[in-house]
Design an enzyme around this catalytic site. Structure first.
Site, mmCIF file in Angstrom:
data_model
loop_
_atom_site.group_PDB
_atom_site.id
_atom_site.type_symbol
_atom_site.label_atom_id
_atom_site.label_comp_id
_atom_site.label_asym_id
_atom_site.label_seq_id
_atom_site.Cartn_x
_atom_site.Cartn_y
_atom_site.Cartn_z
ATOM 1 N N HIS A 13 68.558 53.127 44.683
ATOM 2 C CA HIS A 13 69.613 52.325 45.345
ATOM 3 C C HIS A 13 70.642 51.916 44.285
ATOM 4 C CE1 HIS A 13 70.763 48.929 48.346
ATOM 5 N NE2 HIS A 13 71.704 48.978 47.404
ATOM 6 N N HIS A 15 75.142 51.455 43.414
ATOM 7 C CA HIS A 15 76.554 51.514 43.798
ATOM 8 C C HIS A 15 77.339 52.017 42.602
ATOM 9 C CE1 HIS A 15 75.813 49.043 47.423
ATOM 10 N NE2 HIS A 15 74.855 48.560 46.665
ATOM 11 N N ASN A 41 79.029 52.484 50.499
ATOM 12 C CA ASN A 41 79.968 51.429 50.904
ATOM 13 C C ASN A 41 81.248 51.433 50.072
ATOM 14 O OD1 ASN A 41 78.533 50.440 48.679
ATOM 15 N ND2 ASN A 41 78.722 48.311 49.300
ATOM 16 N N LYS A 99 72.674 54.668 55.769
ATOM 17 C CA LYS A 99 72.543 53.251 55.426
ATOM 18 C C LYS A 99 73.071 52.384 56.551
ATOM 19 C CE LYS A 99 71.861 49.678 52.733
ATOM 20 N NZ LYS A 99 72.566 49.293 51.517
ATOM 21 N N HIS A 136 69.982 47.377 55.037
ATOM 22 C CA HIS A 136 70.268 46.068 54.436
ATOM 23 C C HIS A 136 69.742 45.056 55.448
ATOM 24 C CE1 HIS A 136 72.713 43.213 51.912
ATOM 25 N NE2 HIS A 136 72.363 42.462 52.949
ATOM 26 N N HIS A 174 66.276 46.458 48.805
ATOM 27 C CA HIS A 174 66.327 45.258 47.951
ATOM 28 C C HIS A 174 65.658 44.039 48.587
ATOM 29 C CE1 HIS A 174 69.786 44.781 50.526
ATOM 30 N NE2 HIS A 174 70.598 45.505 49.786
ATOM 31 N N ASP A 247 70.073 48.422 42.806
ATOM 32 C CA ASP A 247 71.190 47.773 43.493
ATOM 33 C C ASP A 247 72.232 47.308 42.477
ATOM 34 O OD1 ASP A 247 72.750 46.893 45.578
ATOM 35 O OD2 ASP A 247 71.729 44.973 45.787
ATOM 36 N N ALA A 263 82.491 37.535 44.321
ATOM 37 C CA ALA A 263 82.010 38.778 44.925
ATOM 38 C C ALA A 263 80.509 38.917 44.703
ATOM 39 C CB ALA A 263 82.757 39.955 44.315
HETATM 40 C C1 NCD Z 1 76.492 45.217 47.004
HETATM 41 C C2 NCD Z 1 77.890 45.700 46.598
HETATM 42 O O1 NCD Z 1 78.561 44.997 45.829
HETATM 43 O O2 NCD Z 1 78.286 46.793 47.013
HETATM 44 N N1 NCD Z 1 76.378 43.814 46.730
HETATM 45 C C3 NCD Z 1 75.243 43.103 46.551
HETATM 46 O O3 NCD Z 1 75.344 41.870 46.432
HETATM 47 N N2 NCD Z 1 74.068 43.681 46.463
HETATM 48 C C4 NCD Z 1 76.213 45.544 48.439
HETATM 49 C C5 NCD Z 1 74.761 45.382 48.835
HETATM 50 O O4 NCD Z 1 73.912 46.191 48.453
HETATM 51 O O5 NCD Z 1 74.443 44.403 49.522
HETATM 52 ZN ZN ZN Z 2 73.228 47.617 47.384
#
Ligand code: NCD
Ligand code: ZN
Length: 351
Positions: A13, A15, A41, A99, A136, A174, A247, A263
């Site tokens: 997992h 990003h 995403n 997802k 999620h 997560h 994550d 954020a």
């Molecule tokens: C993730 C993101 O920033 O894309 N943020 C997070 O807090 N984990 C999105 C997600 O996995 O929830």
């Molecule tokens: Zn994530």
């Protein structure tokens, strides 16, 4: 000084973002991970097999030529996702999961799903074709306390989904609570769960007491100590349902250290396996790290284990206070503090 040699790990997992950000995130994650499940995403999201194929090409173009790294792609489910999209994705060799983001649950989830039951025909098709569903797991009802959103999601959505789709393969992403651990343990082997290293290392005191730490704010949010302990127990227990998913979710420092909102997302891509090693070592469970990091996730996804190895040594090094992130910078987890383990080789290199 302890050392540990394990099969090359994978990240189930992550990003990586896109555009100017992709170079740094891909450099970090391909340093020793052989494969990673790439979250969809983006803005706009990865909706079709064609979107995923071109995103995959962009990632691969950032992988240094002396490394081999396989990005395992995912699609982003929306209220409009069609059965045809799923059938095509299931046939594609590059797509490994879809997802589900409840709309509004987290960063870049605005295009996510408003009515989960409305997706049942899509789950039916996923069950039929064997395509995995990554979830999620948080409700978005503003009246539900943010610390209870995962627990309520289990009762409200996950229980009905597993009853209705007895052979759908699901990854509860997560996980952050003792309730999620128990739910995964009580469900048969078609359900797996990723556990991040920040949820193993920290609880909500680390984020909130003595001043809010934006670098530790993510969703699902860090919970209290007893949940952290349940996650550590699950990750180190040797139960194949639980596997590594960082994550790692980078945001520019300016978007996290921001007067108006912070954020959600923690960056651990710079030192992920090193930090997991710390958790496993401090819980006398180093021998359990290889299965968690390098075997159980691949087994769940029906993929072969990696064959190269990496070596870690127990040694102190100081994590930089900031890291470059496209045109800007980010604050990684452990910024300016010591990390206690280090990887000493590229996969397969002798040391
Ligand atoms: C993730 C993101 O920033 O894309 N943020 C997070 O807090 N984990 C999105 C997600 O996995 O929830
Ligand atoms: Zn994530």
């Amino acid at each position: 000084m302890r050392t540990l040699t394990i099969l090359q790990p994978d990240d189930w997992h992550v990003h990586l973002r896109d555009g100017a950000y992709l170079a740094e995130t891909t450099q970090d994650i391909s340093r020793y991970f052989g494969r990673a499940i790439i979250m969809p995403n983006l803005v706009p999201p990865v909706l079709t097999s064609a979107d995923a194929a071109s995103y995959r090409d962009r990632i691969i173009s950032e992988v240094p030529s002396n490394r081999s790294f396989d990005p395992l792609m995912t699609l982003y489910l929306t209220d409009q996702t069609s059965k045809k999209t799923i059938t095509e994705a299931a046939k594609s060799s590059i797509i490994h999961a879809c997802k589900l983001y409840p709309a509004g649950a987290t960063t870049h989830s605005d295009a996510g799903v408003n009515t989960i039951e409305g997706l049942y025909p899509i789950f039916e098709e996923m069950q039929k074709t064997g395509l995995r569903l990554a979830i999620h797991g948080e409700v978005t009802d503003s009246k539900v306390d943010i610390f209870d959103r995962e627990k309520i999601f289990i009762e409200q959505y996950l229980e009905p989904i597993i009853r209705q789709f007895p052979s759908l393969k699901i990854i509860f992403e997560h996980i952050t609570t003792a309730e999620a651990v128990q739910f995964v343990q009580a469900t048969d082997s078609r359900m797996g769960a990723t556990i991040t290293v920040h949820h193993l290392l920290y609880n909500r005191n680390d984020m909130l007491a003595g001043g809010i730490k934006p670098a530790l704010y993510c969703l699902p949010v860090l919970k209290r100590d007893q949940h952290q302990q349940a996650l550590i127990q699950a990750a180190t227990s040797g139960d194949p349902s639980f596997f590594l998913g960082t994550d790692s979710a980078p945001h520019p420092a300016s978007a996290k250290e921001n007067a108006c909102g912070c954020a959600a997302g923690c960056y651990t891509g710079h030192a992920a396996i090193e930090l997991y090693a710390e958790v496993f070592a401090s819980n006398n469970a180093l021998q359990a790290l290889e299965n968690f990091a390098s075997c159980y996730g691949a087994d769940f996804y029906g993929l072969a284990h990696n064959t190269k190895t990496i070596k870690l040594i127990e040694t102190e090094w100081t994590c930089p206070a900031r890291k470059r992130f496209g045109e800007t910078d980010l604050v990684p987890v452990r910024a300016g503090e010591n990390i206690h383990w280090q990887v000493v080789n590229e996969p397969g290199e002798s040391t």
